[in-house]
Design a protein around this motif. Structure first.
Motif, PDB file in Angstrom:
ATOM      1  N   LEU A 133       0.939  -0.990  -0.021  1.00 54.78           N
ATOM      2  CA  LEU A 133       0.028  -0.063  -0.237  1.00 54.78           C
ATOM      3  C   LEU A 133       0.682   1.369  -0.104  1.00 54.78           C
ATOM      4  CD1 LEU A 133      -3.022   1.232   0.567  1.00 54.78           C
ATOM      5  CD2 LEU A 133      -2.285   1.436   2.795  1.00 54.78           C
ATOM      6  N   SER A 134       0.614   2.226  -0.874  1.00 60.39           N
ATOM      7  CA  SER A 134       1.490   3.347  -1.113  1.00 60.39           C
ATOM      8  C   SER A 134       0.947   4.361  -0.040  1.00 60.39           C
ATOM      9  CB  SER A 134       1.501   4.023  -2.311  1.00 60.39           C
ATOM     10  OG  SER A 134       2.052   3.192  -3.212  1.00 60.39           O
ATOM     11  N   LEU A 135       1.861   4.920   0.772  1.00 64.93           N
ATOM     12  CA  LEU A 135       1.387   6.025   1.686  1.00 64.93           C
ATOM     13  C   LEU A 135       2.280   7.074   2.068  1.00 64.93           C
ATOM     14  CD1 LEU A 135      -1.174   6.691   3.699  1.00 64.93           C
ATOM     15  CD2 LEU A 135       0.309   5.478   5.409  1.00 64.93           C
ATOM     16  N   LYS A 136       2.435   8.332   1.748  1.00 65.54           N
ATOM     17  CA  LYS A 136       3.093   9.363   1.932  1.00 65.54           C
ATOM     18  C   LYS A 136       4.462   9.317   1.649  1.00 65.54           C
ATOM     19  CE  LYS A 136       3.006  10.638   6.398  1.00 65.54           C
ATOM     20  NZ  LYS A 136       3.137  10.618   8.082  1.00 65.54           N
ATOM     21  N   GLY A 137       4.418   8.745   0.175  1.00 68.98           N
ATOM     22  CA  GLY A 137       5.740   8.433  -0.549  1.00 68.98           C
ATOM     23  C   GLY A 137       6.474   7.116  -0.412  1.00 68.98           C
ATOM     24  N   ASN A 138       5.957   6.139   0.558  1.00 76.25           N
ATOM     25  CA  ASN A 138       6.570   4.973   0.903  1.00 76.25           C
ATOM     26  C   ASN A 138       5.544   3.878   0.555  1.00 76.25           C
ATOM     27  OD1 ASN A 138       9.138   6.379   1.732  1.00 76.25           O
ATOM     28  ND2 ASN A 138       7.843   6.729   3.659  1.00 76.25           N
ATOM     29  N   THR A 139       6.036   2.853   0.732  1.00 76.30           N
ATOM     30  CA  THR A 139       5.021   1.470   0.495  1.00 76.30           C
ATOM     31  C   THR A 139       5.161   0.396   1.766  1.00 76.30           C
ATOM     32  OG1 THR A 139       5.345   1.694  -2.092  1.00 76.30           O
ATOM     33  CG2 THR A 139       4.569  -0.525  -0.831  1.00 76.30           C
ATOM     34  N   TYR A 140       3.984   0.362   2.188  1.00 73.04           N
ATOM     35  CA  TYR A 140       3.806  -0.715   3.250  1.00 73.04           C
ATOM     36  C   TYR A 140       3.218  -1.982   2.840  1.00 73.04           C
ATOM     37  CZ  TYR A 140       4.959   3.508   6.101  1.00 73.04           C
ATOM     38  OH  TYR A 140       5.573   4.575   6.516  1.00 73.04           O
ATOM     39  N   TRP A 141       3.715  -3.131   3.590  1.00 77.06           N
ATOM     40  CA  TRP A 141       3.186  -4.540   3.384  1.00 77.06           C
ATOM     41  C   TRP A 141       2.679  -4.908   4.734  1.00 77.06           C
ATOM     42  CZ3 TRP A 141       7.600  -3.169   0.984  1.00 77.06           C
ATOM     43  CH2 TRP A 141       7.711  -3.170  -0.563  1.00 77.06           C
ATOM     44  N   TYR A 142       1.641  -5.678   4.825  1.00 77.58           N
ATOM     45  CA  TYR A 142       1.585  -6.747   5.840  1.00 77.58           C
ATOM     46  C   TYR A 142       2.255  -7.956   5.682  1.00 77.58           C
ATOM     47  CZ  TYR A 142      -0.533 -10.271   8.941  1.00 77.58           C
ATOM     48  OH  TYR A 142      -0.726 -11.376   9.577  1.00 77.58           O
ATOM     49  N   ALA A 143       3.158  -8.338   6.665  1.00 77.49           N
ATOM     50  CA  ALA A 143       3.995  -9.306   6.255  1.00 77.49           C
ATOM     51  C   ALA A 143       3.981 -10.228   7.607  1.00 77.49           C
ATOM     52  CB  ALA A 143       5.306  -8.969   5.973  1.00 77.49           C
ATOM     53  N   ARG A 144       4.770 -11.628   7.190  1.00 77.60           N
ATOM     54  CA  ARG A 144       4.557 -12.574   8.300  1.00 77.60           C
ATOM     55  C   ARG A 144       6.279 -13.228   8.600  1.00 77.60           C
ATOM     56  NH1 ARG A 144      -0.344 -13.791  10.561  1.00 77.60           N
ATOM     57  NH2 ARG A 144       0.501 -15.398  11.543  1.00 77.60           N
ATOM     58  N   ASP A 145       6.714 -13.536   9.653  1.00 76.49           N
ATOM     59  CA  ASP A 145       7.932 -14.149   9.862  1.00 76.49           C
ATOM     60  C   ASP A 145       7.680 -15.592   9.446  1.00 76.49           C
ATOM     61  OD1 ASP A 145      10.038 -15.814  11.497  1.00 76.49           O
ATOM     62  OD2 ASP A 145      10.738 -13.744  11.160  1.00 76.49           O
ATOM     63  N   TYR A 146       8.634 -16.177   8.206  1.00 74.97           N
ATOM     64  CA  TYR A 146       8.340 -17.675   8.096  1.00 74.97           C
ATOM     65  C   TYR A 146       8.459 -18.569   9.103  1.00 74.97           C
ATOM     66  CZ  TYR A 146       8.381 -17.274   2.889  1.00 74.97           C
ATOM     67  OH  TYR A 146       7.856 -16.977   1.602  1.00 74.97           O
ATOM     68  N   GLU A 147       9.332 -18.246  10.299  1.00 78.19           N
ATOM     69  CA  GLU A 147       9.520 -19.289  11.405  1.00 78.19           C
ATOM     70  C   GLU A 147       8.641 -18.925  12.451  1.00 78.19           C
ATOM     71  OE1 GLU A 147      13.502 -19.189  12.582  1.00 78.19           O
ATOM     72  OE2 GLU A 147      14.301 -20.095  10.546  1.00 78.19           O
ATOM     73  N   SER A 148       8.554 -17.821  12.793  1.00 83.34           N
ATOM     74  CA  SER A 148       7.412 -17.398  14.003  1.00 83.34           C
ATOM     75  C   SER A 148       6.353 -17.314  13.599  1.00 83.34           C
ATOM     76  CB  SER A 148       8.084 -16.260  14.733  1.00 83.34           C
ATOM     77  OG  SER A 148       7.770 -15.296  13.923  1.00 83.34           O
ATOM     78  N   LYS A 149       5.729 -17.053  12.409  1.00 84.94           N
ATOM     79  CA  LYS A 149       4.565 -16.708  11.788  1.00 84.94           C
ATOM     80  C   LYS A 149       4.146 -15.333  12.498  1.00 84.94           C
ATOM     81  CE  LYS A 149       4.707 -20.618   9.814  1.00 84.94           C
ATOM     82  NZ  LYS A 149       4.972 -20.743   8.320  1.00 84.94           N
ATOM     83  N   ASP A 150       4.816 -14.660  13.067  1.00 85.00           N
ATOM     84  CA  ASP A 150       4.664 -13.503  13.538  1.00 85.00           C
ATOM     85  C   ASP A 150       4.187 -12.252  12.535  1.00 85.00           C
ATOM     86  OD1 ASP A 150       4.768 -14.220  16.282  1.00 85.00           O
ATOM     87  OD2 ASP A 150       6.757 -13.528  16.662  1.00 85.00           O
ATOM     88  N   GLY A 151       3.172 -11.654  12.769  1.00 86.30           N
ATOM     89  CA  GLY A 151       2.917 -10.422  11.593  1.00 86.30           C
ATOM     90  C   GLY A 151       3.274  -9.126  12.074  1.00 86.30           C
ATOM     91  N   PHE A 152       3.622  -8.362  10.788  1.00 82.96           N
ATOM     92  CA  PHE A 152       4.348  -7.089  11.267  1.00 82.96           C
ATOM     93  C   PHE A 152       3.887  -6.111  10.046  1.00 82.96           C
ATOM     94  CE2 PHE A 152       7.586  -9.966   9.857  1.00 82.96           C
ATOM     95  CZ  PHE A 152       8.230  -9.069   8.918  1.00 82.96           C
TER      96      PHE A 152
END
Length: 364
Positions: A204-223
């Motif tokens: 998602l583009s926002l304020k000149g940058n791009t953000y993703w919802y992502a997950r860690d492959y091992e811990s499965k934690d989202g960020f």
């Protein structure tokens, strides 16, 4: 006195009050108005006045209909009985679908950044389209190579306004940045390990940058993960809101290109639906506040699964599209969800929410 004989300054002042969606009619009226409307000084004045006078925000959505994709605009209106409804612009803009290996390819990723729209077609020899909707100008971009599972980001350098596109893949070591100002690609040396991060949705583009919802492959934690187009680097892993329950999907949306909103859709009807909005969002820092909460999903269709959503902060309204039922759910702060099937309109199979449209005078 005929309007054709009015002084230029007065004609400019009159035309600057025309709604942005009607600028095409202004340009087709006469040659003199067409030249005036394409002057950058007039465009900036027109956009500023239109933004100040706007009562409704337009949300752009890509839909499927027949053999074409379409770009439509949707706005929220308030009814006399304090409910809310959706106004869908029937004047959809058609977008070319690309053919590849004997089959039709749909738009896989779309970004909206300061009035410029970037469309990406998957498995289509990596063709990109950058489009200024206000001017009606398009630029096709050919990627130098093709690889599977490509990810893209779209933004600009906040120090100079230069527009850029990032392209990378977990299946390839190569990363590249495209510069619109020079119409050129440059190899980019990433400073993070892509093999540990799974990007579950387009960015998602926002304020000149791009953000993703992502997950860690091992811990499965989202960020959240951000690419900073000014510094041309990835930021640290940013924390999501403090939600303890497990969610079926996590979707991102923007609020007037100033804030990021995140929707947590639950697995079952006994859980809550949460929407949070950022108080502050930068590549290296984020803070959150709750915007909307539905304590039980039993008032919503049992098979509910969101693919996109948008919110109006001032009206305290949320709109969520159910991709299974092909329906919109709309809800105000004081009322329950209402289910809407906009069957009276063409091109209603909405499959990608782009964002809140703010016109731009930027030339491409």
């Amino acid at each position: 006195m005929m309007i054709s004989n009015l002084p230029r300054d007065l004609v400019e002042e009159i035309l600057a009050r025309v709604p942005v969606k009607s600028i095409g009619a202004v340009r087709s009226t006469c040659k003199k108005w067409n030249v005036l409307s394409k002057d950058e000084r007039f465009a900036n004045k027109h956009i500023d006045k239109a933004a100040a006078a706007a009562r409704e925000k337009e949300y752009l959505i890509i839909t499927a209909g027949g053999s074409m994709d379409y770009l439509i605009s949707v706005s929220i209106y308030e009814t006399c009985n304090k409910n809310f409804g959706l106004s869908i612009n029937p004047k959809a803009i058609s977008i070319e679908r690309l053919g590849h290996s004997g089959r039709t390819v749909f738009i896989s990723q779309a970004f909206l950044s300061q009035g410029l729209l970037l469309c990406v077609w998957s498995n289509s020899k990596s063709r990109l389209l950058v489009w200024n909707l206000y001017w009606g100008k398009r630029r096709w971009i050919e990627c130098p190579t093709h690889c599977l599972n490509e990810k893209f980001a779209f933004g600009y350098d906040r120090s100079c306004g230069s527009r850029k596109i990032l392209r990378f893949s977990n299946d390839s070591p190569h990363m590249e940045i495209y510069y619109l100002s020079s119409d050129s690609w440059r190899n980019y040396d990433a400073s993070f390990n892509r093999n540990t991060i799974k990007y579950t949705e387009p960015g998602l583009s926002l304020k000149g940058n791009t953000y993703w919802y992502a997950r860690d492959y091992e811990s499965k934690d989202g960020f959240l993960h951000c690419f900073d187009f000014t510094r041309e680097r990835f930021g640290p892993r940013l924390p999501l809101p403090p939600c303890s329950q497990s969610f079926h999907t996590v979707s991102l949306s923007s609020v007037k290109e100033e804030k990021l909103a995140v929707l947590f859709s639950p697995w079952d009807t006994d859980s809550a639906l949460d929407i949070w909005v950022t108080n502050k969002i930068e590549p290296y820092e984020v803070s959150w506040s709750i915007f909307f909460k539905v304590e039980t999903m039993q008032q919503i269709y049992h098979g509910f699964n969101s693919s996109h959503f948008f919110i109006d902060e001032e009206k305290k309204v949320i709109v969520v599209f159910d991709r299974y039922d092909e329906a919109y759910y709309i809800c105000g702060e004081s009322g329950p969800f209402r289910k809407m099937y906009p069957r009276e309109y063409l091109y209603t199979l909405a499959y990608k929410h782009v964002g809140c449209y703010v016109p731009s005078s930027v030339q491409i």
